[in-house]
Design a protein around this motif. Structure first.
Motif, PDB file in Angstrom:
ATOM      1  N   LEU A 181     -18.558  17.340-109.392  1.00 21.59           N
ATOM      2  CA  LEU A 181     -17.380  16.768-110.059  1.00 21.59           C
ATOM      3  C   LEU A 181     -17.584  16.739-111.569  1.00 21.59           C
ATOM      4  O   LEU A 181     -16.675  17.079-112.339  1.00 21.59           O
ATOM      5  N   PHE A 182     -18.771  16.335-112.004  1.00 20.12           N
ATOM      6  CA  PHE A 182     -19.115  16.306-113.431  1.00 20.12           C
ATOM      7  C   PHE A 182     -18.969  17.694-114.045  1.00 20.12           C
ATOM      8  O   PHE A 182     -18.338  17.867-115.101  1.00 20.12           O
ATOM      9  N   ALA A 183     -19.544  18.697-113.381  1.00 20.88           N
ATOM     10  CA  ALA A 183     -19.565  20.050-113.946  1.00 20.88           C
ATOM     11  C   ALA A 183     -18.167  20.661-113.998  1.00 20.88           C
ATOM     12  O   ALA A 183     -17.756  21.230-115.024  1.00 20.88           O
ATOM     13  N   ILE A 184     -17.415  20.545-112.901  1.00 22.33           N
ATOM     14  CA  ILE A 184     -16.088  21.183-112.856  1.00 22.33           C
ATOM     15  C   ILE A 184     -15.121  20.498-113.797  1.00 22.33           C
ATOM     16  O   ILE A 184     -14.311  21.148-114.473  1.00 22.33           O
ATOM     17  N   PHE A 185     -15.186  19.163-113.890  1.00 20.51           N
ATOM     18  CA  PHE A 185     -14.275  18.470-114.813  1.00 20.51           C
ATOM     19  C   PHE A 185     -14.629  18.811-116.259  1.00 20.51           C
ATOM     20  O   PHE A 185     -13.750  18.934-117.117  1.00 20.51           O
TER      21      PHE A 185
END
Length: 403
Positions: A211-215
């Motif tokens: 979630l951190f990376a994609i956002f």
């Protein structure tokens, strides 16, 4: 986490989403007030007034998530709005850059508390059947708030008046939260570990990391285009800055339609990974076209609208995945904080890197950033889908064993 009510309290939902929009207006107000602030500040100073929010967001998301468990979601949301009001009022009476930047740090702290506590409140008061739709509505707070700031700013004649107007709106938001959002009947979150243990578990878990990376990649794409959108429109379409501001606000609002569409699709069982892949590919293609191919006025605006609207599928998908991918239900606010840190990292890195590249190599270099971020997102999306399925299976097995 306490079980959500059978019926969704839509007045409370509206108040919480409105609080998010008011907090986002504090980001957008500097953009529209920049010409008025330029009489006493240079472009570097204006850049700091905008980027300070992202800096605080990069470091403050997870600590804010930990505060939700220890203070309570409603209390922290009210505290965030109160701190926001304090920062706005301090800014309104500031003379010079130093006190104004201090006021922006205060606003930034309040902003982080609002955007982390708001989803925690929604998780508590929203029925499970309405969760995807409500989180899609929440994910609209940033584009809707920034567009509102861009549209309302020109209604007043000075930057101080813009600050006072925002202070009044924040006060109304605080009153609406206290009037409509019910307090938790019991402690919503049980604190089991120390802050360090919770951070370690959250960061090491595959779901929150994705979630951190994609956002972060999503916001890198968004701010690659949006940070320079007014300037690009002026240069490409030969229109006034005022007209470019209105067009920028309308293009930003198209992102709201994408968020709401994602909520509808998710409630019907659409694959979350597939939504991310489709959105990332179309964002990369339409954004690259804008940077690479000089087009007529209609085509340029249409591509920007498509970029913004299709991009709205991603935040709604990711934010609604937080309760599913949190290592424990008690760590959902911290997972949301990590997601917001990724969001702010993309917002911070994107404009600086792209601005430097455009300065050195011209507008076409922006396409390289969009293309790389789009490809990376499409590679991570299947991993996200696989993690969602594995997590859902594990929780179903646990529930079956309990029964």
């Amino acid at each position: 986490m306490a079980v959500a009510q059978d019926r969704t309290n839509w007045l409370a939902v509206t108040a919480v989403v409105a609080a998010g929009m008011v907090s986002a207006m504090q980001v957008g107000k500097v953009l529209i007030a920049s010409p008025l602030l330029q009489t006493g500040l240079d472009l570097a100073d204006l850049g700091w007034l905008t980027s300070v929010f992202a800096i605080i967001g990069v470091v403050g998301g997870m600590p804010a998530g930990a505060m939700v468990a220890r203070i309570g979601d409603r209390r922290l949301l009210c505290a965030g709005i109160a701190i926001l009001i304090l920062g706005i009022l301090a800014g309104a009476v500031s003379e010079g850059f130093a006190p104004l930047i201090v006021s922006r740090f205060i606003e930034g702290f309040g902003f982080v508390l609002v955007v982390v506590a708001g989803p925690a409140v929604l998780m508590r008061i929203v029925s499970s059947a309405q969760r995807d739709v409500v989180f899609a509505l929440w994910s609209c707070f940033m584009p809707a708030g920034m567009a509102l700031a861009l549209l309302t700013g020109p209604l007043v004649s000075s930057w101080q008046a813009i600050w006072w107007m925002n202070g009044a709106l924040a006060l109304l938001s605080l009153l609406s939260i206290t009037a409509t959002v019910p307090p938790a009947q019991t402690m919503t979150y049980d604190i089991k570990g120390s802050f360090g243990e919770d951070v370690s578990l959250t960061v090491r878990s595959r779901g929150p990391a994705l979630l951190f990376a994609i956002f972060g990649l999503y916001n890198l794409m968004m701010f690659t285009l949006f940070s320079f959108l007014p300037i690009l429109l002026v240069e490409r379409l030969n229109i006034s800055l005022g007209t470019a501001g209105v067009l920028s606000a309308l293009i930003t609002l198209a992102n709201v339609a994408g968020n709401m569409t994602a909520g509808s699709l998710l409630s019907r069982g659409t694959s979350r990974g597939r939504l991310v892949i489709v959105a990332a590919l179309l964002m990369g293609a339409s954004g690259a076209w804008v940077f690479l191919v000089p087009s007529d006025d209609t085509t340029t605006v249409a591509l920007c609208v498509l970029f913004s609207a299709i991009g709205g599928l991603i935040p709604a998908t990711l934010i609604s995945s937080v309760p599913i991918l949190s290592p424990r239900p008690t760590l959902a606010p911290m997972t949301m904080g990590l997601l917001m840190q990724g969001s702010n990292l993309g917002q911070l890195v994107g404009p600086v890197a792209v601005g430097s590249a455009i300065e050195a190599y011209g507008w076409t270099s922006g396409a390289a950033f969009l293309g790389a971020a789009a490809i990376a997102s499409t590679l991570l999306a299947p991993m996200l889908e696989g993690t969602l399925r594995a997590t859902a299976g594990q929780r179903a097995l646990i529930l079956q064993n309990r029964i």
